[in-house]
Design an enzyme around this catalytic site. Structure first.
Site, short mmCIF file in Angstrom:
data_model
loop_
_atom_site.label_atom_id
_atom_site.label_comp_id
_atom_site.label_asym_id
_atom_site.label_seq_id
_atom_site.Cartn_x
_atom_site.Cartn_y
_atom_site.Cartn_z
N TYR A 9 0.84 -1.21 0.00
CA TYR A 9 0.00 0.00 0.00
C TYR A 9 0.87 1.25 0.00
CZ TYR A 9 -3.68 3.23 1.66
OH TYR A 9 -4.57 4.28 1.80
N VAL B 166 -11.52 3.00 14.16
CA VAL B 166 -12.79 3.65 14.54
C VAL B 166 -13.95 2.68 14.35
CG1 VAL B 166 -14.38 5.51 13.99
CG2 VAL B 166 -11.94 5.99 14.12
P1 NAD Z 1 -12.72 2.06 0.71
O1 NAD Z 1 -12.12 0.70 0.75
O2 NAD Z 1 -14.00 2.29 1.44
O3 NAD Z 1 -12.92 2.53 -0.80
C1 NAD Z 1 -12.08 2.12 -1.85
C2 NAD Z 1 -12.96 1.76 -3.03
O4 NAD Z 1 -12.11 1.38 -4.14
C3 NAD Z 1 -13.88 0.57 -2.75
O5 NAD Z 1 -15.19 0.88 -3.14
C4 NAD Z 1 -13.29 -0.55 -3.60
O6 NAD Z 1 -14.26 -1.49 -4.02
C5 NAD Z 1 -12.68 0.23 -4.76
N1 NAD Z 1 -11.61 -0.50 -5.45
C6 NAD Z 1 -10.54 -1.12 -4.91
N2 NAD Z 1 -9.78 -1.66 -5.88
C7 NAD Z 1 -10.39 -1.37 -7.07
C8 NAD Z 1 -10.10 -1.66 -8.42
N3 NAD Z 1 -9.01 -2.36 -8.77
N4 NAD Z 1 -10.96 -1.22 -9.39
C9 NAD Z 1 -12.07 -0.51 -9.06
N5 NAD Z 1 -12.39 -0.21 -7.77
C10 NAD Z 1 -11.56 -0.63 -6.79
O7 NAD Z 1 -11.61 3.07 1.23
P2 NAD Z 1 -11.68 4.64 1.53
O8 NAD Z 1 -11.34 4.81 2.95
O9 NAD Z 1 -12.93 5.22 1.00
O10 NAD Z 1 -10.46 5.16 0.69
C11 NAD Z 1 -10.61 5.81 -0.57
C12 NAD Z 1 -9.25 6.29 -1.05
O11 NAD Z 1 -8.71 7.23 -0.11
C13 NAD Z 1 -8.23 5.17 -1.21
O12 NAD Z 1 -7.47 5.41 -2.36
C14 NAD Z 1 -7.36 5.33 0.03
O13 NAD Z 1 -6.05 4.87 -0.21
C15 NAD Z 1 -7.41 6.81 0.29
N6 NAD Z 1 -7.17 7.11 1.71
C16 NAD Z 1 -8.13 6.84 2.65
C17 NAD Z 1 -7.86 7.11 4.00
C18 NAD Z 1 -8.88 6.85 5.09
O14 NAD Z 1 -8.57 7.10 6.27
N7 NAD Z 1 -10.07 6.41 4.81
C19 NAD Z 1 -6.62 7.66 4.38
C20 NAD Z 1 -5.69 7.89 3.37
C21 NAD Z 1 -5.96 7.64 2.05
N1 UDP Z 2 -5.73 -0.38 16.15
C1 UDP Z 2 -6.06 -0.90 17.41
N2 UDP Z 2 -7.13 -1.73 17.48
C2 UDP Z 2 -7.91 -2.06 16.41
C3 UDP Z 2 -7.58 -1.51 15.14
C4 UDP Z 2 -6.47 -0.68 15.04
O1 UDP Z 2 -5.39 -0.65 18.41
O2 UDP Z 2 -8.88 -2.82 16.58
C5 UDP Z 2 -4.59 0.58 16.05
C6 UDP Z 2 -3.58 0.27 14.96
O3 UDP Z 2 -2.59 -0.63 15.46
C7 UDP Z 2 -3.03 1.66 14.67
C8 UDP Z 2 -4.22 2.58 14.87
O4 UDP Z 2 -5.13 1.85 15.69
O5 UDP Z 2 -2.00 2.00 15.58
C9 UDP Z 2 -4.92 3.00 13.60
O6 UDP Z 2 -5.22 1.84 12.84
P1 UDP Z 2 -6.05 1.87 11.47
O7 UDP Z 2 -5.96 0.50 10.88
O8 UDP Z 2 -7.39 2.45 11.70
O9 UDP Z 2 -5.28 2.94 10.58
P2 UDP Z 2 -3.75 3.02 10.06
O10 UDP Z 2 -2.89 2.15 10.90
O11 UDP Z 2 -3.82 2.57 8.63
O12 UDP Z 2 -3.43 4.43 10.24
#
Ligand code: NAD
Ligand code: UDP
Length: 316
Positions: free
Chosen positions: A150, A193
């Site tokens: 990732y 969360v």
């Molecule tokens: P999510 O998993 O809810 O959404 C991702 C979507 O992409 C899903 O609907 C999934 O089906 C689709 N998808 C995955 N692979 C695909 C493919 N090959 N072709 C078509 N569709 C595909 O995740 P999210 O939290 O909504 O994240 C959306 C974007 O934001 C992602 O690119 C993620 O890396 C980025 N992002 C999210 C967070 C966060 O905290 N939620 C933080 C940083 C970056």
């Molecule tokens: N985490 C935790 N318990 C859980 C899920 C996650 O303690 O049930 C911790 C995880 O180890 C990390 C933080 O919460 O330190 C955020 O995790 P998340 O997977 O939400 O996001 P990311 O690590 O991708 O920022």
């Protein structure tokens, strides 16, 4: 009839997911024509159920790893498995999606002249050696660990976006998104969360990885969506731009807050810390503030209340 230039045709890849579906909501409300492309790898159509009958909404089930051509004005490229459980389930698919997905989206933007925004991530900073993280920081990423598919995938996507911009003049925006939460999250994608809220609502102990001292900075999704739309609209700046909420909280304090808001006394289950889990994370958002006048408005208490209400109504 003259085309109304303020109303755009907008493609959102990954638009069925958590952030994507919240973005769909706002863009539809603004009267744009919205096309979602998603293969439903980590989502279902539930998040989009309100839009299928609307004249200005279209859903295309398609894997972004395969080429496509769609005439649009703007593309938000969000498609990618994003939670540790989903992106580690099939790491090769994750890194392929990060790279080929970006390549196909950029080729479409190059052909059609669309402006294109990449949903990148704070994971490009890895386990950061500076705090808070500014856009100038190049990061501290393990290239061969379990999170690398990732982290390195998104870093490669940023490189590809930057090279399409320099070499072909594609109009790009790179958003580095920090931890975001809110309605529309998947109930079982393992993020902290959603895990804590589901565990609390089901009366189970909250799973704390390690000592619970790790920190994150959580942004409510409505604030993030405003930032993404603001960055897309901002002229001439490719980014990267950090988008996130700078208020930092430890995982243990987050567990306490969620149990208080649900109205429980806390029960915790301590579990091993996953490898390469970044110890601290907090965005420096001076750039977003200066360029876009953006900063988050919604406090963690308000955001968690709304999210708990969503989980209660949707999953219990
Ligand atoms: P999510 O998993 O809810 O959404 C991702 C979507 O992409 C899903 O609907 C999934 O089906 C689709 N998808 C995955 N692979 C695909 C493919 N090959 N072709 C078509 N569709 C595909 O995740 P999210 O939290 O909504 O994240 C959306 C974007 O934001 C992602 O690119 C993620 O890396 C980025 N992002 C999210 C967070 C966060 O905290 N939620 C933080 C940083 C970056
Ligand atoms: N985490 C935790 N318990 C859980 C899920 C996650 O303690 O049930 C911790 C995880 O180890 C990390 C933080 O919460 O330190 C955020 O995790 P998340 O997977 O939400 O996001 P990311 O690590 O991708 O920022």
């Amino acid at each position: 009839m003259k085309k109304n230039k303020s109303k755009k045709r907008i493609l959102i890849t990954g638009g069925a997911g958590f952030i994507g579906s919240n973005l769909v909501k706002v863009l539809i409300e603004q009267g744009h024509e919205v096309i979602v492309m998603d293969n439903l790898y980590s989502s279902t159509k539930r998040n989009l159920q309100n839009y299928f009958r609307m004249w200005n909404f279209e859903f295309i089930r398609h894997d972004v790893n395969l080429p496509f051509t769609i005439e649009v004005d703007e593309i938000y490229h969000l498609a990618c498995p994003a939670s540790p459980i989903y992106y580690q389930k099939d790491p090769v698919f994750t890194i392929k999606t990060s790279f080929y997905g970006a390549l196909n989206v950029l080729d479409n933007a190059k052909r059609t002249g669309a402006r294109v925004l990449l949903a990148s991530t704070s994971e490009v900073y890895g386990n950061p050696a500076i705090h808070p993280q500014t856009e100038q920081y190049w990061g501290n990423v393990n290239p061969i660990g379990v999170r690398s598919c990732y982290d390195e995938g998104k870093r490669a996507a940023e490189t590809l976006f930057s090279d399409y911009h320099r070499e072909y003049g594609v109009d790009i925006r790179i958003a580095r998104i920090f931890n975001t939460y809110g309605p529309g999250m998947c109930e079982n994608d393992g993020r902290v969360v959603s895990n804590f809220i589901m565990q609390g609502l089901q009366g189970n102990p909250l799973t704390i990885y390690g000592e619970g001292q790790h920190t994150r900075s959580f942004c409510y999704v409505d604030d993030l969506v405003k930032g993404l739309i603001g960055l897309m609209a901002y002229p001439e700046y490719p980014g990267p731009v950090n988008l996130g909420n700078p208020s930092e909280i430890s995982v243990k304090d987050l567990a306490l807050k969620i149990t208080q808001l649900i109205g429980l006394s806390i029960q915790m289950k301590m579990m091993p810390l996953p490898s390469d889990d970044p110890a601290r994370r907090k965005p420096d958002i001076s750039l977003a503030n200066q360029l876009l006048g953006w900063c988050p408005d919604i406090s963690i208490e308000e955001g968690l209340e709304r999210t708990i209400r969503y989980f209660r109504e949707t999953f219990s």
